[in-house]
Motif scaffolding. Structure first.
Motif, PDB file in Angstrom:
ATOM      1  N   MET A 162       0.839  -1.174   0.000  1.00 46.81           N
ATOM      2  CA  MET A 162       0.000   0.000   0.000  1.00 46.81           C
ATOM      3  C   MET A 162       0.889   1.244   0.000  1.00 46.81           C
ATOM      4  O   MET A 162       1.804   1.361   0.807  1.00 46.81           O
ATOM      5  CB  MET A 162      -0.895  -0.027   1.235  1.00 46.81           C
ATOM      6  N   PRO A 163       0.643   2.201  -0.927  1.00 52.79           N
ATOM      7  CA  PRO A 163       1.489   3.392  -1.004  1.00 52.79           C
ATOM      8  C   PRO A 163       1.322   4.282   0.222  1.00 52.79           C
ATOM      9  O   PRO A 163       0.275   4.297   0.858  1.00 52.79           O
ATOM     10  CB  PRO A 163       1.005   4.104  -2.265  1.00 52.79           C
ATOM     11  N   ASN A 164       2.375   5.016   0.501  1.00 50.18           N
ATOM     12  CA  ASN A 164       2.365   5.941   1.626  1.00 50.18           C
ATOM     13  C   ASN A 164       1.738   7.253   1.160  1.00 50.18           C
ATOM     14  O   ASN A 164       2.384   8.055   0.501  1.00 50.18           O
ATOM     15  CB  ASN A 164       3.788   6.158   2.130  1.00 50.18           C
ATOM     16  N   ILE A 165       0.467   7.478   1.490  1.00 47.67           N
ATOM     17  CA  ILE A 165      -0.244   8.687   1.064  1.00 47.67           C
ATOM     18  C   ILE A 165      -0.233   9.675   2.216  1.00 47.67           C
ATOM     19  O   ILE A 165      -0.726   9.390   3.297  1.00 47.67           O
ATOM     20  CB  ILE A 165      -1.697   8.350   0.662  1.00 47.67           C
ATOM     21  N   PRO A 166       0.349  10.867   1.986  1.00 50.49           N
ATOM     22  CA  PRO A 166       0.395  11.859   3.067  1.00 50.49           C
ATOM     23  C   PRO A 166      -0.996  12.406   3.384  1.00 50.49           C
ATOM     24  O   PRO A 166      -1.853  12.495   2.517  1.00 50.49           O
ATOM     25  CB  PRO A 166       1.292  12.955   2.504  1.00 50.49           C
ATOM     26  N   GLN A 167      -1.199  12.727   4.615  1.00 49.34           N
ATOM     27  CA  GLN A 167      -2.460  13.323   5.056  1.00 49.34           C
ATOM     28  C   GLN A 167      -2.496  14.775   4.599  1.00 49.34           C
ATOM     29  O   GLN A 167      -1.531  15.515   4.791  1.00 49.34           O
ATOM     30  CB  GLN A 167      -2.533  13.269   6.580  1.00 49.34           C
ATOM     31  N   LEU A 168      -3.589  15.172   3.982  1.00 42.25           N
ATOM     32  CA  LEU A 168      -3.730  16.559   3.555  1.00 42.25           C
ATOM     33  C   LEU A 168      -4.111  17.420   4.750  1.00 42.25           C
ATOM     34  O   LEU A 168      -4.707  16.955   5.712  1.00 42.25           O
ATOM     35  CB  LEU A 168      -4.788  16.666   2.455  1.00 42.25           C
ATOM     36  N   MET A 169      -3.754  18.681   4.657  1.00 35.39           N
ATOM     37  CA  MET A 169      -3.999  19.631   5.737  1.00 35.39           C
ATOM     38  C   MET A 169      -5.191  20.517   5.391  1.00 35.39           C
ATOM     39  O   MET A 169      -5.370  20.909   4.241  1.00 35.39           O
ATOM     40  CB  MET A 169      -2.763  20.506   5.950  1.00 35.39           C
ATOM     41  N   THR A 170      -5.960  20.867   6.402  1.00 34.62           N
ATOM     42  CA  THR A 170      -7.080  21.796   6.218  1.00 34.62           C
ATOM     43  C   THR A 170      -6.567  23.229   6.204  1.00 34.62           C
ATOM     44  O   THR A 170      -5.430  23.509   6.605  1.00 34.62           O
ATOM     45  CB  THR A 170      -8.106  21.652   7.349  1.00 34.62           C
ATOM     46  N   THR A 171      -7.434  24.129   5.789  1.00 34.14           N
ATOM     47  CA  THR A 171      -7.088  25.558   5.793  1.00 34.14           C
ATOM     48  C   THR A 171      -6.759  26.027   7.206  1.00 34.14           C
ATOM     49  O   THR A 171      -5.809  26.779   7.406  1.00 34.14           O
ATOM     50  CB  THR A 171      -8.242  26.379   5.199  1.00 34.14           C
ATOM     51  N   ALA A 172      -7.515  25.568   8.181  1.00 33.70           N
ATOM     52  CA  ALA A 172      -7.260  25.951   9.572  1.00 33.70           C
ATOM     53  C   ALA A 172      -5.905  25.439  10.050  1.00 33.70           C
ATOM     54  O   ALA A 172      -5.184  26.152  10.768  1.00 33.70           O
ATOM     55  CB  ALA A 172      -8.372  25.433  10.476  1.00 33.70           C
ATOM     56  N   GLU A 173      -5.536  24.227   9.667  1.00 37.29           N
ATOM     57  CA  GLU A 173      -4.225  23.686  10.054  1.00 37.29           C
ATOM     58  C   GLU A 173      -3.096  24.483   9.414  1.00 37.29           C
ATOM     59  O   GLU A 173      -2.079  24.757  10.055  1.00 37.29           O
ATOM     60  CB  GLU A 173      -4.124  22.209   9.662  1.00 37.29           C
ATOM     61  N   VAL A 174      -3.277  24.877   8.163  1.00 37.18           N
ATOM     62  CA  VAL A 174      -2.267  25.701   7.490  1.00 37.18           C
ATOM     63  C   VAL A 174      -2.149  27.053   8.189  1.00 37.18           C
ATOM     64  O   VAL A 174      -1.042  27.550   8.412  1.00 37.18           O
ATOM     65  CB  VAL A 174      -2.601  25.882   5.993  1.00 37.18           C
ATOM     66  N   ALA A 175      -3.276  27.639   8.545  1.00 38.03           N
ATOM     67  CA  ALA A 175      -3.265  28.925   9.241  1.00 38.03           C
ATOM     68  C   ALA A 175      -2.466  28.834  10.535  1.00 38.03           C
ATOM     69  O   ALA A 175      -1.641  29.709  10.837  1.00 38.03           O
ATOM     70  CB  ALA A 175      -4.693  29.382   9.519  1.00 38.03           C
ATOM     71  N   GLU A 176      -2.669  27.764  11.285  1.00 38.08           N
ATOM     72  CA  GLU A 176      -1.941  27.562  12.534  1.00 38.08           C
ATOM     73  C   GLU A 176      -0.454  27.348  12.274  1.00 38.08           C
ATOM     74  O   GLU A 176       0.394  27.925  12.956  1.00 38.08           O
ATOM     75  CB  GLU A 176      -2.533  26.372  13.296  1.00 38.08           C
ATOM     76  N   GLN A 177      -0.124  26.542  11.277  1.00 38.11           N
ATOM     77  CA  GLN A 177       1.276  26.257  10.936  1.00 38.11           C
ATOM     78  C   GLN A 177       2.016  27.514  10.487  1.00 38.11           C
ATOM     79  O   GLN A 177       3.225  27.613  10.657  1.00 38.11           O
ATOM     80  CB  GLN A 177       1.348  25.222   9.801  1.00 38.11           C
TER      81      GLN A 177
END
Length: 67
Positions: free
Chosen positions: A1-16
């Motif tokens: 099974m390929p390693n698929i990265p978890q996508l980030m939400t807009t709120a998570e990007v804002a915090e980051q």
């Protein structure tokens, strides 16, 4: 099974990105500075971001701050 990265939400990007507002992240997308991996369906479909794109964007912002 390929390693698929978890996508980030807009709120998570804002915090980051230093606790900016979600509206600021949306403005970055609309200006072309930040590229979402996908936009969910619907009129108010949320943007989803790949962690590598967020890291690239943060590095670019940091580079501009120190220049």
């Amino acid at each position: 099974m390929p390693n698929i990265p978890q996508l980030m939400t807009t709120a998570e990007v804002a915090e980051q990105c230093g606790g900016v507002s979600v509206k600021t992240v949306i403005r970055w997308v609309e200006s072309g500075a930040l590229t979402p991996a996908q936009k969910l369906p619907g009129l108010r479909g949320a943007y989803m971001f790949h962690p590598r794109e967020v890291a690239r964007f943060k590095a670019m912002r940091e580079q501009r701050r120190t220049a």
